[in-house]
Design an enzyme around this catalytic site. Sequence first.
Site, PDB file in Angstrom:
ATOM      1  N   CYS A 110       0.954  -1.145  -0.176  1.00 36.03           N
ATOM      2  CA  CYS A 110      -0.012   0.082   0.051  1.00 36.03           C
ATOM      3  C   CYS A 110       0.876   1.257  -0.146  1.00 36.03           C
ATOM      4  CB  CYS A 110      -1.103   0.135   1.279  1.00 36.03           C
ATOM      5  SG  CYS A 110      -1.998  -1.402   1.352  1.00 36.03           S
ATOM      6  N   ASP A 137      42.574  12.760  -2.000  1.00 38.18           N
ATOM      7  CA  ASP A 137      43.051  14.028  -1.965  1.00 38.18           C
ATOM      8  C   ASP A 137      44.347  13.699  -0.820  1.00 38.18           C
ATOM      9  OD1 ASP A 137      43.670  16.676  -1.800  1.00 38.18           O
ATOM     10  OD2 ASP A 137      42.646  16.793   0.368  1.00 38.18           O
ATOM     11  N   ASP A 178      38.860  16.057   2.082  1.00 34.45           N
ATOM     12  CA  ASP A 178      38.570  16.698   3.392  1.00 34.45           C
ATOM     13  C   ASP A 178      37.232  17.434   3.579  1.00 34.45           C
ATOM     14  OD1 ASP A 178      38.978  19.176   2.146  1.00 34.45           O
ATOM     15  OD2 ASP A 178      40.945  19.507   2.991  1.00 34.45           O
ATOM     16  N   ASP A 234      37.371  20.522  -1.313  1.00 32.20           N
ATOM     17  CA  ASP A 234      37.438  19.525  -2.439  1.00 32.20           C
ATOM     18  C   ASP A 234      35.682  19.244  -2.934  1.00 32.20           C
ATOM     19  OD1 ASP A 234      40.040  18.625  -2.747  1.00 32.20           O
ATOM     20  OD2 ASP A 234      39.722  17.595  -0.829  1.00 32.20           O
TER      21      ASP A 234
END
Length: 761
Positions: free
Chosen positions: A85, A460, A654, A658
Amino acid sequence: MKLKIQGLDCANCAMKIEDELKKDSRLEEVNVDFVNQCISYSTKKDVKVDEIKKVITKIEPDVTFLDEKIEKYIYHIGGLDCAECASSFEKKINEQEEVKKAVVDFTNQKLIIEYNEKDFNKIKEIASQFDDGLTLSKTKEDESDGINWEIIISVSIALILVASTFIIDMSKTVELIVLFVAYIVAGYDVLLKLVKNLLKGQLFDENFLMGIATVAAFGIGEYTEAIAVMVFYKVGEFFQDMAVNKSRKSITGLMDIQAEYANLVVDNDVKQVNPEDVKIGDKVLIKPGEKIPLDGVVVEGTTFIDTKALTGESADVKVKIGSEVLSGSINKESVITIEVTKEYSDSTVAKILDLVENSSASKAPTENFITKFARVYTPTVVFIALAVAIVPPLTFSAEGFYPWIYRALIFLVISCPCALVISIPLGFFGGVGNASKHGILVKGANYLEALSKLDTVVFDKTGTLTKGNFTVVALEPESSYNKEELLKVAAYAESYSTHPIAISIIESYGKKVDFQAISDYEEISGQGIRVKINNEEVLAGNYLLMENNKISATKKENVGTIVYLAKAGKYLGYIEVADEIKEDTKQGLENLKALGVNNLVMLTGDNEQVAKKVASEVGITKYFSKLLPNQKVEKLEELDRNKEAGSKIAFVGDGINDAPVLTRADIGIAMGGVGSDAAIESADIVIMNDEISKIATALKISRKTKRIVMQNIVIAMVVKLAALSLGLFGVATVWEAVIADVGVAIIAIFNSMRVLNDKNI
């Protein structure tokens, strides 16, 4: 003016759109915000929005434009006790023209919808038309104890009535009346919903299936079986509801990190208030054993705090005056007073709760597939049941209608797909819950499932593989300058920057900066800083900055990061800054390799020497150095194009510098996310304690979740197909059909909870 967009998944395309719009002389201050999917601009002359849209779609045809009035709202659903439902209700809501997107979260009993707030009454009206027992509210109602006493009472009365026909000697007419009453008592609510739904043209839900099956059983004289099917269906639903409620409470119990009150300090007095009423700058007293209600800084006292609910770490953390503390942590030892730095709505605990509670809004591909499959599966089985009841006796069978109608009833009972529709979202929700126990926040089931297909991880360097805690390791001034003067110029030049390298230089200088001497501060992307100190121009940055400004400097190939300095066009010397690798980086990468993820790549803006040294120490064989922010995006897109079909690529950063790359990757993972707004906004997964090793943990949870979900699909389908086959050949009875339906649903639910309770991950 602003244009909200969606579907812009290419950072390069974003830059192309911005450049193209800037060519229009009528437009000013054009900015394409790739992260927040927004385009802002101002106009000198009248420019039609359609003209702007035409330029955008020419470059990126898949971009769509959002109505500014559309917002996301969350409503609590009452009376939603059927997973199928819930799927039908979600489909009905999404059919409304003014609704941008709607998701019904059956597990948490919520409707998450993007539309215009003024239409709430219309959505409520749709809910009430869909099912008279379905309600929507803006506030959550108090949860019951999870025991449906109505079912217990009705089933008990029905069983007593049936038993009386075996104990008491009664005529056939009286027995039939007693059995009919027992049937009505056991299934009155199912039959009532069946009639109402038929009048509304709503078919193929569990009420329709069970109602038609039992009415037909009564019609062919199988009175006891009709009652038994209804009774066992209701008993099964009872235990199914209990299992779902238990699962829901287990998961939401993990997020019991919100403080119910705050001890507000007012004129040397302490007053208990709602955390939402506390303002920035207010002082709050936290006693031992109490949860910290809001983010803040300790201004009085020393203690140890338990951050396990946030980071998954068992070791307590010592805090003192000046230490930052996060909401959701628990004070363990002594009384402390904090000064609040964020209002409740912006606090860590509020954002974590919002992320976890709303993770079900982003459904996994498997979940979407099953939802679509269920919409086809149920009516298909119903029509097959109709064919089984009619075709054989009219064509090849000499048995007559009775046995084939009975076999058709088995099809009807089995055709409810609740085992799949309930257990799969519950499995993913359990996976998200388990991840949160380990200090890993996953924004949606779609990201958790995507993680199971991880093939390549791109990292990174600064603040991710390394600590980001730079220290000055060398000062090399030109002959006419000394080290102290060189460091002073560097500290003044970097005084407005928040970059870790700048902070390390300022800390190494250790003296007060005279900001009145500083003017015209400018950051040059990918190069460094231009600033005036006592009206003399100073340059501080990499070798490219010196080269572009025709400063005669000797290029250094040191292992650390080199900051070159020039003043009034004259080269002053350089400062070498070095970073440390995190303790668990090497082990974390080895854990990923052990799980079969061998494509580990590092992207950094540092020089070749630094990149090579770090990559060698942590075990990464592929790296790219000297990258500007936009070049990182380009490099990720290149790696993405070359990945294996069906695999996923993740970027780990971080979460502060980025954001474009985090957004562009299939899965964006932010490290050090505690208290970082940028991390929580940009990433799909947030590692709360900054440990690389948690990526492998998240991958294990993802794969375990996917295995359990697939197990549920296989178990449900195999059992149902087996029961259908046995029923078709007259081997199985309606009793086996009920077990194949409700029993399998309960098994699948408890199987889903294994991912939440697994302590070996």
